[in-house]
Structure formats: structure tokens, C-alpha cells
Design a protein around this motif. Structure first.
Motif, mmCIF file in Angstrom:
data_model
loop_
_atom_site.group_PDB
_atom_site.id
_atom_site.type_symbol
_atom_site.label_atom_id
_atom_site.label_comp_id
_atom_site.label_asym_id
_atom_site.label_seq_id
_atom_site.Cartn_x
_atom_site.Cartn_y
_atom_site.Cartn_z
ATOM 1 N N TRP A 31 11.266 20.682 -2.550
ATOM 2 C CA TRP A 31 11.057 19.393 -1.876
ATOM 3 C C TRP A 31 11.349 19.549 -0.397
ATOM 4 O O TRP A 31 12.406 20.060 -0.016
ATOM 5 N N ARG A 32 10.447 19.090 0.443
ATOM 6 C CA ARG A 32 10.564 19.258 1.892
ATOM 7 C C ARG A 32 11.563 18.305 2.547
ATOM 8 O O ARG A 32 11.830 18.401 3.734
ATOM 9 N N GLY A 33 12.091 17.356 1.788
ATOM 10 C CA GLY A 33 13.090 16.434 2.336
ATOM 11 C C GLY A 33 12.510 15.214 3.019
ATOM 12 O O GLY A 33 13.232 14.471 3.672
ATOM 13 N N ILE A 34 11.210 14.989 2.858
ATOM 14 C CA ILE A 34 10.548 13.853 3.521
ATOM 15 C C ILE A 34 9.739 13.070 2.500
ATOM 16 O O ILE A 34 9.013 13.649 1.689
ATOM 17 N N VAL A 35 9.866 11.741 2.566
ATOM 18 C CA VAL A 35 9.030 10.843 1.779
ATOM 19 C C VAL A 35 8.267 9.982 2.781
ATOM 20 O O VAL A 35 8.867 9.342 3.652
ATOM 21 N N ASP A 36 6.941 10.006 2.696
ATOM 22 C CA ASP A 36 6.097 9.193 3.569
ATOM 23 C C ASP A 36 5.865 7.840 2.915
ATOM 24 O O ASP A 36 5.559 7.764 1.715
ATOM 25 N N CYS A 37 6.007 6.775 3.711
ATOM 26 C CA CYS A 37 5.917 5.411 3.175
ATOM 27 C C CYS A 37 5.131 4.511 4.120
ATOM 28 O O CYS A 37 5.011 4.791 5.318
ATOM 29 N N GLU A 38 4.634 3.415 3.571
ATOM 30 C CA GLU A 38 4.031 2.356 4.372
ATOM 31 C C GLU A 38 4.424 1.013 3.764
ATOM 32 O O GLU A 38 4.274 0.806 2.556
ATOM 33 N N VAL A 39 4.910 0.108 4.609
ATOM 34 C CA VAL A 39 5.284 -1.230 4.159
ATOM 35 C C VAL A 39 4.014 -2.000 3.811
ATOM 36 O O VAL A 39 3.100 -2.106 4.633
ATOM 37 N N LEU A 40 3.969 -2.533 2.598
ATOM 38 C CA LEU A 40 2.813 -3.294 2.127
ATOM 39 C C LEU A 40 3.004 -4.802 2.250
ATOM 40 O O LEU A 40 2.053 -5.530 2.567
ATOM 41 N N GLU A 41 4.222 -5.271 1.956
ATOM 42 C CA GLU A 41 4.463 -6.715 1.927
ATOM 43 C C GLU A 41 5.937 -6.984 2.183
ATOM 44 O O GLU A 41 6.799 -6.253 1.709
ATOM 45 N N VAL A 42 6.188 -8.045 2.950
ATOM 46 C CA VAL A 42 7.557 -8.454 3.251
ATOM 47 C C VAL A 42 7.652 -9.967 3.170
ATOM 48 O O VAL A 42 6.814 -10.676 3.733
ATOM 49 N N ARG A 43 8.652 -10.437 2.451
ATOM 50 C CA ARG A 43 9.077 -11.838 2.492
ATOM 51 C C ARG A 43 10.574 -11.758 2.711
ATOM 52 O O ARG A 43 11.318 -11.396 1.789
ATOM 53 N N GLU A 44 10.999 -12.008 3.941
ATOM 54 C CA GLU A 44 12.395 -11.805 4.320
ATOM 55 C C GLU A 44 13.350 -12.440 3.326
ATOM 56 O O GLU A 44 13.175 -13.577 2.910
ATOM 57 N N ARG A 45 14.357 -11.663 2.959
ATOM 58 C CA ARG A 45 15.418 -12.030 2.012
ATOM 59 C C ARG A 45 14.911 -12.214 0.588
ATOM 60 O O ARG A 45 15.641 -12.689 -0.274
ATOM 61 N N GLU A 46 13.649 -11.843 0.318
ATOM 62 C CA GLU A 46 13.084 -12.009 -1.018
ATOM 63 C C GLU A 46 12.396 -10.761 -1.549
ATOM 64 O O GLU A 46 12.623 -10.373 -2.685
ATOM 65 N N LEU A 47 11.524 -10.153 -0.727
ATOM 66 C CA LEU A 47 10.653 -9.101 -1.246
ATOM 67 C C LEU A 47 10.331 -8.069 -0.173
ATOM 68 O O LEU A 47 10.018 -8.427 0.964
ATOM 69 N N LEU A 48 10.413 -6.810 -0.568
ATOM 70 C CA LEU A 48 9.926 -5.696 0.237
ATOM 71 C C LEU A 48 9.150 -4.789 -0.701
ATOM 72 O O LEU A 48 9.667 -4.387 -1.750
ATOM 73 N N ARG A 49 7.894 -4.494 -0.338
ATOM 74 C CA ARG A 49 7.071 -3.553 -1.122
ATOM 75 C C ARG A 49 6.577 -2.476 -0.188
ATOM 76 O O ARG A 49 6.116 -2.769 0.918
ATOM 77 N N TYR A 50 6.656 -1.214 -0.639
ATOM 78 C CA TYR A 50 6.143 -0.122 0.182
ATOM 79 C C TYR A 50 5.639 1.013 -0.701
ATOM 80 O O TYR A 50 6.021 1.138 -1.868
ATOM 81 N N THR A 51 4.757 1.839 -0.117
ATOM 82 C CA THR A 51 4.267 3.011 -0.825
ATOM 83 C C THR A 51 5.269 4.138 -0.689
ATOM 84 O O THR A 51 6.128 4.131 0.204
ATOM 85 N N TRP A 52 5.151 5.123 -1.574
ATOM 86 C CA TRP A 52 6.067 6.264 -1.624
ATOM 87 C C TRP A 52 5.249 7.516 -1.938
ATOM 88 O O TRP A 52 4.593 7.583 -2.975
ATOM 89 N N VAL A 53 5.257 8.485 -1.025
ATOM 90 C CA VAL A 53 4.593 9.763 -1.247
ATOM 91 C C VAL A 53 5.625 10.846 -0.988
ATOM 92 O O VAL A 53 5.986 11.110 0.158
ATOM 93 N N GLY A 54 6.117 11.474 -2.061
ATOM 94 C CA GLY A 54 7.194 12.444 -1.954
ATOM 95 C C GLY A 54 6.745 13.869 -1.694
ATOM 96 O O GLY A 54 7.537 14.710 -1.295
ATOM 97 N N ALA A 55 5.452 14.155 -1.893
ATOM 98 C CA ALA A 55 4.929 15.497 -1.657
ATOM 99 C C ALA A 55 3.528 15.376 -1.065
ATOM 100 O O ALA A 55 2.770 14.464 -1.424
#
Length: 159
Positions: A60-84
Motif C-alpha cells: 500500500w502506497r499510503g495514499i487514499v484518493d477521495c472526492e467529496v460528493l455531498e455535505v449537509r453540515e452536522r448531518e452528512l458527509l459522503r465521499y469516494t475512496w480509492v485506495g490503490a
């Protein structure tokens, strides 16, 4: 497909839990019970591309690439996760719900495919459980209700 779903109740307000989960200066403090990843470039704003950067390990290279998809402050955070590199993105969701005793936090990571995905979900699930059972409660205990670290004598975000 495999997934990770962890639900924890914390005796703290949604504001305080949200701050601990989304303040880039605080994230390494609760993830330190795993691999201590820093959220480089993270802002809780849809469309933000960021990386979790931790110490590399064999395989594992020690890096996960992500992008924030959706935010509702104090309620919801959704993001993508690419570990390799070349891996199909999976999706992480943080859901915060006020409850009588504080905040119910649901961590949900979906999209692990195949046998490799099954094993990755098992490994990541164990690490996440430790972070959410040990790391996050310890950090929350140090913060005031506005997410300011009393131990550091100033704003938790280093502002």
C-alpha cells in the motif's frame, strides 16, 4: 458486495462530533488509533478532491484518493475512496443524528467488490472500529462543545 457499517452513540452534540470528523487538524488525532492519516486538501465542500496520507506499508502506497460528493453540515458527509491506483471508487458516508444522549454516528463504507474487496472490508472494518471506539471518543473528551481543544488552549483547527 461487501461493506462496513459501524454505529456509535457519543455523549456529545452533533456540532462537536462534526467538527472532530471534518476539521483537517483534528482528523489525524482520532485516526491515530489506525494509521494516523492526514486529510490533505480536505474541505467539507462537494467537489473537493483530497487525499488521506499515511505511512506507506508493504502492498500500500499510503495514499487514499477521495472526492467529496455531498455535505449537509452536522448531518452528512459522503465521499469516494480509492485506495490503490486503478481501483474502482468505493463510497464512504458519515451520518450524524441527534439522539437524547448526544449524537448517533453511522459510518458506512460500500462498494468493496470481489474476494479482494471482501478481505479489504474485513481489514478496514477492524481499523475503523478501533478508531471509532477508542480514537474518536478520546478526542471528543478533549474538545469543548464548539470543537475547541482545551488541552491546546485555542481553536482546534489551529486558527
Amino acid at each position: 458486495m461487501s461493506e462496513i457499517r459501524i454505529v456509535r452513540d457519543y455523549p456529545h452534540s452533533p456540532l462537536k462530533v462534526w467538527r472532530a470528523l471534518t476539521d483537517p487538524a483534528l482528523i489525524p488525532r482520532w485516526t491515530s488509533t489506525g494509521k494516523g492519516a492526514r486529510a490533505v486538501g480536505f474541505r467539507p465542500v462537494a467537489g473537493t478532491r483530497f487525499q488521506f496520507v499515511a505511512k506507506p506499508m508493504p502492498g500500500w502506497r499510503g495514499i487514499v484518493d477521495c472526492e467529496v460528493l455531498e455535505v449537509r453540515e452536522r448531518e452528512l458527509l459522503r465521499y469516494t475512496w480509492v485506495g490503490a491506483e486503478g481501483e474502482e471508487p468505493s463510497e464512504v458516508r458519515y451520518l450524524l443524528e441527534p439522539v437524547a444522549t448526544g449524537t448517533r454516528f453511522t459510518y458506512h463504507h460500500t462498494g468493496f467488490a470481489g474476494v479482494g474487496g471482501f478481505f479489504m472490508a474485513k481489514v478496514l472494518g477492524a481499523v475503523r472500529r478501533k478508531m471509532l471506539t477508542t480514537g474518536l471518543p478520546a478526542l471528543l473528551a478533549e474538545l469543548d462543545e464548539n470543537g475547541v481543544s482545551a488541552a491546546r488552549g485555542g481553536p482546534a483547527a489551529g486558527r
